[in-house]
Design a protein around this motif. Structure first.
Motif, PDB file in Angstrom:
ATOM      1  N   ALA A   1      26.073  51.191  54.963  1.00 26.75           N
ATOM      2  CA  ALA A   1      27.318  50.762  54.305  1.00 26.75           C
ATOM      3  C   ALA A   1      27.894  51.782  53.325  1.00 26.75           C
ATOM      4  CB  ALA A   1      27.076  49.433  53.596  1.00 26.75           C
ATOM      5  N   HIS A   2      27.055  52.724  52.854  1.00 27.39           N
ATOM      6  CA  HIS A   2      27.584  53.682  51.862  1.00 27.39           C
ATOM      7  C   HIS A   2      28.217  54.910  52.517  1.00 27.39           C
ATOM      8  CE1 HIS A   2      23.627  55.333  52.783  1.00 27.39           C
ATOM      9  NE2 HIS A   2      24.018  56.475  52.252  1.00 27.39           N
ATOM     10  N   ILE A   3      28.272  54.948  53.863  1.00 29.94           N
ATOM     11  CA  ILE A   3      28.831  56.128  54.548  1.00 29.94           C
ATOM     12  C   ILE A   3      30.163  55.784  55.213  1.00 29.94           C
ATOM     13  CG2 ILE A   3      28.455  57.888  56.327  1.00 29.94           C
ATOM     14  CD1 ILE A   3      25.454  57.351  56.066  1.00 29.94           C
ATOM     15  N   ASN A   4      31.182  56.581  54.921  1.00 26.27           N
ATOM     16  CA  ASN A   4      32.495  56.436  55.565  1.00 26.27           C
ATOM     17  C   ASN A   4      32.874  57.746  56.255  1.00 26.27           C
ATOM     18  OD1 ASN A   4      35.296  54.519  55.053  1.00 26.27           O
ATOM     19  ND2 ASN A   4      35.571  56.567  55.882  1.00 26.27           N
ATOM     20  N   ILE A   5      32.960  57.718  57.576  1.00 29.12           N
ATOM     21  CA  ILE A   5      33.527  58.880  58.280  1.00 29.12           C
ATOM     22  C   ILE A   5      35.040  58.736  58.176  1.00 29.12           C
ATOM     23  CG2 ILE A   5      33.804  60.046  60.501  1.00 29.12           C
ATOM     24  CD1 ILE A   5      31.032  59.057  61.289  1.00 29.12           C
ATOM     25  N   ASN A   6      35.695  59.741  57.630  1.00 30.69           N
ATOM     26  CA  ASN A   6      37.155  59.647  57.479  1.00 30.69           C
ATOM     27  C   ASN A   6      37.865  59.899  58.803  1.00 30.69           C
ATOM     28  OD1 ASN A   6      36.796  59.229  54.745  1.00 30.69           O
ATOM     29  ND2 ASN A   6      36.939  61.416  54.280  1.00 30.69           N
ATOM     30  N   ARG A   7      37.480  61.005  59.444  1.00 32.26           N
ATOM     31  CA  ARG A   7      38.107  61.342  60.733  1.00 32.26           C
ATOM     32  C   ARG A   7      37.081  62.022  61.605  1.00 32.26           C
ATOM     33  NH1 ARG A   7      41.316  65.455  63.190  1.00 32.26           N
ATOM     34  NH2 ARG A   7      42.903  64.558  64.553  1.00 32.26           N
ATOM     35  N   LEU A   8      37.082  61.645  62.846  1.00 29.10           N
ATOM     36  CA  LEU A   8      36.112  62.202  63.779  1.00 29.10           C
ATOM     37  C   LEU A   8      36.889  62.700  64.999  1.00 29.10           C
ATOM     38  CD1 LEU A   8      32.879  60.196  64.653  1.00 29.10           C
ATOM     39  CD2 LEU A   8      33.737  62.133  65.953  1.00 29.10           C
TER      40      LEU A   8
END
Ligand code: NDP
Ligand code: 8X3
Length: 252
Positions: free
Chosen positions: A228-235
């Motif tokens: 839950a603490h990880i956010n990929i902004n753009r892949l």
């Protein structure tokens, strides 16, 4: 209780593959698309594994989207993950030759449709909070121009910026937002883009190795199931056998 995912454009391509991928992990599925028969087929397949709720829905219709979310059976609330995947490209030819209606269809689907669904589902995602996510399907076309990309690429640039701006507003809610931007992938995308020209679609994908729907489904699932603490902004992801090309130059 199972985690719940809502996937738009679940009747084909990335959306259908994502439905199968989430089902494999035991998520309850809300599957949306316009083609009722395809939804029914998928429901018959996947409801043997997990609870499935289908909604025959045109994402361009804001009222219908709002109503579909309001009418969700209790076991399909709250929604933990929204996969904003429904979308299309049309008219792969120069801007000056395109029918205005095709531009409108792309904007109405890829921009208005995506914000319609996002707006309707946001309260549910915020209710879940930590671990919730929105995965938006952008495209390399949102970042890199090419001939015939015109409004399609512009709609995907919108998806990227809307993703980033949502992140700003949702900071503190726990809801993550990601723009997955694929390059060439073999789905019904080119068939739709060319107005049903199967030969043109086959030609585009022949002799190379495009991405497969399952490749993108894997990335969608990965993004939504990260801690839950990880956010990929753009892949941004391309086939190994696809890359950029040189600038075009007009000469005398
Ligand atoms: P497909 O044509 O295989 O699937 C598109 C899906 O979108 C279908 O399920 C279709 O369902 C749904 N859809 C289209 N219009 C509407 C609408 N008005 N309301 C509801 N659903 C709609 O294409 P892909 O799987 O390839 O595309 C999925 C997403 O990925 C799109 O946003 C596309 O732009 C993007 N993308 C695709 C790439 C590719 O090369 N394939 C690369 C980069 C991004 P139905 O017709 O039943 O409504
Ligand atoms: C679809 C992929 O390469 O046609 O978004 O723009 S591409």
């Amino acid at each position: 209780m199972n985690d719940v995912v809502l996937i738009t454009g679940a009747t084909s391509g990335f959306g259908r593959a994502a439905a199968r991928r989430f089902a494999k992990e035991g998520w309850s599925l809300i599957l949306a698309g316009r083609r009722q028969e395809r939804l029914q087929e998928l429901k018959e397949e996947l409801s043997q594994v997990v609870p499935v709720h289908t909604v025959a829905l045109d994402v361009r219709d804001a009222e219908a989207v709002k109503q579909a979310i309001a009418d969700l059976p209790g076991e399909f609330r709250p929604i933990k993950s929204l996969i904003n995947n429904a979308g299309l490209a049309l008219a792969p030819k120069p801007s000056q030759e395109v029918d205005l209606a095709d531009w409108h269809t792309m904007i109405d689907t890829n921009v208005t449709g995506l914000v319609n669904v996002t707006h309707a589902v946001l309260p549910s995602l915020i209710e879940v909070g930590k671990g919730a996510s929105i995965v938006n399907l952008g495209s390399v076309a949102g970042q890199w121009p090419y001939p015939g990309g015109h409004v399609y690429g512009a709609t995907k640039a919108f998806v990227q910026q809307f993703t980033y701006n949502l992140r700003c507003d949702l900071l503190g809610t726990g809801v993550r937002v990601t723009d997955i931007a694929p390059g060439m992938a073999e789905t019904e995308f080119t068939l739709v883009r060319t107005g049903g020209d199967q030969a043109a679609s086959d030609k585009l994908y022949s002799g190379t190795t495009p991405l497969e729907p399952e490749d993108i489904a894997e990335l969608i699932y990965y993004t939504a199931s990260l801690p839950a603490h990880i956010n990929i902004n753009r892949l941004e992801v391309m086939p190994t056998r696809q890359a950029w090309s040189a600038f075009a130059i007009d000469r005398d």
